[in-house]
Design a protein around this motif. Structure first.
Motif, short mmCIF file in Angstrom:
data_model
loop_
_atom_site.label_atom_id
_atom_site.label_comp_id
_atom_site.label_asym_id
_atom_site.label_seq_id
_atom_site.Cartn_x
_atom_site.Cartn_y
_atom_site.Cartn_z
N LEU A 102 0.83 -1.21 0.00
CA LEU A 102 0.00 0.00 0.00
C LEU A 102 0.87 1.26 0.00
O LEU A 102 0.56 2.23 -0.68
CB LEU A 102 -0.93 -0.01 1.21
N LEU A 105 2.09 1.81 -3.47
CA LEU A 105 1.00 2.34 -4.29
C LEU A 105 0.82 3.83 -4.04
O LEU A 105 0.68 4.62 -4.99
CB LEU A 105 -0.30 1.58 -3.98
N ILE A 109 1.23 6.91 -6.73
CA ILE A 109 0.18 7.89 -6.99
C ILE A 109 0.71 9.30 -6.78
O ILE A 109 0.46 10.22 -7.57
CB ILE A 109 -1.06 7.63 -6.12
#
Length: 133
Positions: A102, A105, A109
Motif C-alpha cells: 500500500l 501504491l 500515486i
C-alpha cells in the motif's frame, strides 16, 4: 429532459467541489485550487451565471481566469500543491507503516500527481504595482 437533468447534476457537482475547495482553505491537507478548477469546468458546461461568479471572485478569481485563459498556474500555487501532496501522502504512508504494498501504491500515486502538476505551465509573474516598491 435529459439535458435539464444533466445541467442540474453538473451544477450540484460544481457546488460540491466549491464546498471541498472552501474546506481546503481551512484544512491544509485538502487542496483548494484543483477543486475550484473542477467546479469552474462544471459550471462552464452548465451555468454561465455560476461560472462568471467564480471568475469574478475576489480571492480566487484571478487564478481561475488565468487558468481558463492560458491553462497556466502561478508558481506559488504550484508550490502549495506540491507541498500539500507531499505532506498528505507522507502522512498516509506513515499511517500504513506495516503495509509495504500500500505504501508503494501511495508513492506511485504521489509521483504521478507531482508529475502532472509539474507539467502544468507556469503563469508569468505579474508586474508589481507601484505600491509594492
Amino acid at each position: 429532459m435529459i439535458k435539464i437533468l444533466q445541467n442540474h447534476l453538473l451544477i450540484i457537482f460544481g457546488w460540491f467541489f466549491i464546498g471541498l475547495g472552501l474546506i481546503g482553505v481551512i484544512l491544509p491537507i485538502l487542496p483548494t485550487t484543483p477543486f475550484l478548477l473542477i467546479a469552474l469546468a462544471l459550471f462552464s458546461k452548465s451555468s454561465p451565471r455560476f461560472h462568471k461568479m467564480l471568475l469574478n471572485n475576489a480571492w480566487f478569481g484571478p487564478t481561475l481566469k488565468q487558468w481558463e485563459a492560458k491553462k497556466a498556474l502561478p508558481r506559488r500555487i504550484k508550490y502549495k500543491i506540491y507541498f500539500i501532496i507531499i505532506i498528505s501522502f507522507s502522512i498516509s504512508i506513515a499511517i500504513f507503516a506495516d503495509k509495504v504494498l500500500l505504501q508503494l501504491l501511495l508513492v506511485g500515486i504521489a509521483v504521478v500527481l507531482l508529475f502532472f502538476i509539474w507539467r502544468i505551465k507556469e503563469a508569468p509573474l505579474m508586474a508589481q504595482s507601484l505600491d509594492d516598491e
